[in-house]
Design an enzyme around this catalytic site. Structure first.
Site, PDB file in Angstrom:
ATOM      1  N   ARG A 177       2.025 -72.729 -49.926  1.00 46.43           N
ATOM      2  CA  ARG A 177       3.151 -72.742 -50.854  1.00 46.43           C
ATOM      3  C   ARG A 177       4.175 -73.757 -50.365  1.00 46.43           C
ATOM      4  O   ARG A 177       4.954 -73.502 -49.452  1.00 46.43           O
ATOM      5  CB  ARG A 177       3.771 -71.341 -50.924  1.00 46.43           C
TER       6      ARG A 177
ATOM      7  N   HIS B 210       9.439 -69.177 -52.487  1.00 47.67           N
ATOM      8  CA  HIS B 210       8.737 -68.072 -53.128  1.00 47.67           C
ATOM      9  C   HIS B 210       9.107 -68.005 -54.606  1.00 47.67           C
ATOM     10  O   HIS B 210       8.252 -67.907 -55.476  1.00 47.67           O
ATOM     11  CB  HIS B 210       9.093 -66.761 -52.430  1.00 47.67           C
TER      12      HIS B 210
ATOM     13  N   TYR C 111      13.168 -69.618 -42.868  1.00 46.35           N
ATOM     14  CA  TYR C 111      12.105 -68.944 -42.113  1.00 46.35           C
ATOM     15  C   TYR C 111      10.884 -69.825 -41.850  1.00 46.35           C
ATOM     16  O   TYR C 111       9.979 -69.422 -41.133  1.00 46.35           O
ATOM     17  CB  TYR C 111      11.657 -67.676 -42.855  1.00 46.35           C
TER      18      TYR C 111
END
Length: 369
Positions: free
Chosen positions: A255, A259, A268
């Site tokens: 990805r 998200h 993160y």
């Protein structure tokens, strides 16, 4: 955790075609014209994603789940399906929706907040996206059992992410699918991140290896290789059509974006990891393959560019031009048949709207009472 063991790959990140005796026969029909068509699909789907992300940033969509970097997993599998196969997806498979022929405006309806669903599933044989993580796997297995009862040879295909494999719904669906040898393909897009949790926390073994515990055969494929994904999906579909039961596919991809547009992955995710995966970009891979074969002419590139821009314009126009729903429309399609419980709520809401001195929203028969 190694990402190379048993990984099916037919095209390297550099665009080199690799011979694979077991899987080459499943894509032997993909000639030069078909390769160019797949390149177009990948490019168009990325352009859809970029445009939808821009629409969200401009306040035209409430939210958008980007699929940047996962185009090959969706195109390779989506283009392997037969028209009578039925898809049950998560909220990120907008590329599969495009391959199934979903209207571009319908793709954005739920994200604009003008409808609780996007399209009629039976017109394209694809259910509307499931927001509840993993729930669609149960729907797919149930549908597949119905296919069995009908004596048909179509297949149910369900898409989900690596994080969903930790959900009870997915595991329960696999239990039923294995028990009844249902014609269903479990397609896991392992994009390495379940929101902010890395895949190594989800599983300490290859995700594909989990399927063996249910008695389900699995395939682990390079999810950024559109040809390999297509081959693996065709293998699984063929197995299901001929009574072989379910198959689990782990498409190892990444990805590249957040998200959703409400997420900040820089909080993160290591930038070096993103850089490493950018070198495996699924579109650049097919582009390099076309260049090696001498197929990427100026005419082809212009055609693909024009198609992508045309689709982006259609998406934007359809989104912005979407009419707002009437207030009373919220009661439509809640149940298949009218009932007194819903009628009572509708009547109360209509009188509430009328209390503002503007009965415009109370236009239905129930609201006019």
């Amino acid at each position: 955790m190694s990402t190379d063991r048993n990984l099916i790959q037919l095209v390297t990140p550099a665009g080199e075609r690799i011979s694979h005796p077991e899987f080459d026969p499943w894509v032997k029909d993909i000639g030069d014209e078909q390769l160019c068509s797949l390149y177009e699909d990948l490019t168009v789907i990325r352009r859809i994603d970029v445009e939808a992300t821009a629409l969200q940033r401009q306040g035209e969509l409430g939210l958008w789940p980007p699929l940047l970097g996962q185009e090959a997993a969706q195109v390779g599998s989506g283009r392997a399906l037969r028209e009578d196969d039925f898809v049950f997806s998560s909220y990120r498979e907008n590329g599969v929706a495009y391959c199934r022929g979903v209207d571009l405006t319908d793709i954005t309806r739920v994200w604009r907040g003008t409808a609780s669903s996007g399209w009629d599933p039976y017109t394209v044989n694809m259910a509307t996206p499931q927001i509840i993580i993993g729930a669609q796997t149960l729907h797919a297995t149930g549908y597949a059992m119905g296919i069995q009862n009908d004596g048909a040879d179509s297949v149910a295909v369900t898409y989900f992410g690596d994080g969903a494999t930790s959900e009870g719904d997915v595991n329960e669906a696999m239990v039923f699918a294995a028990s009844f040898q249902a014609p269903v393909v479990f397609f896991c897009s392992n994009n390495h991140w379940a929101i902010s949790e890395p895949v190594r926390l989800q599983s300490h073994i290859q995700i594909a290896d989990r399927a063996a515990g249910f008695g389900i055969p699995s395939l682990r494929v390079d999810g950024n290789d559109v040809l390999a994904v297509m081959a693996a999906t065709r293998v699984a579909l063929d197995r299901a059509r001929h009574g072989g039961g379910p198959t689990f596919i782990e498409a190892v991809t990444y990805r590249m974006g957040p998200h959703t547009t409400a997420d900040d992955p820089t909080r993160y995710r290591d930038a070096n990891e993103l850089e490493d995966w950018a070198a495996k970009d699924p579109i650049l891979r097919v582009k390099a393959l076309l260049e090696r074969k001498g197929l990427l002419t100026d005419r082809v590139q212009q055609h693909v560019h024009d198609k992508a821009e045309s689709v982006a314009r259609e998406l934007r126009s359809g989104c912005i031009g979407m009419p707002d729903p009437e207030p009373m429309d919220i009661f439509k399609h809640v149940y298949s048949e009218p009932n007194s419980w819903l009628d009572r709520q509708q009547d109360h809401y209509a009188r509430y709207l009328a209390s503002f001195g503007d009965p415009a929203g109370a236009t239905s028969e129930e609201g006019a009472r």
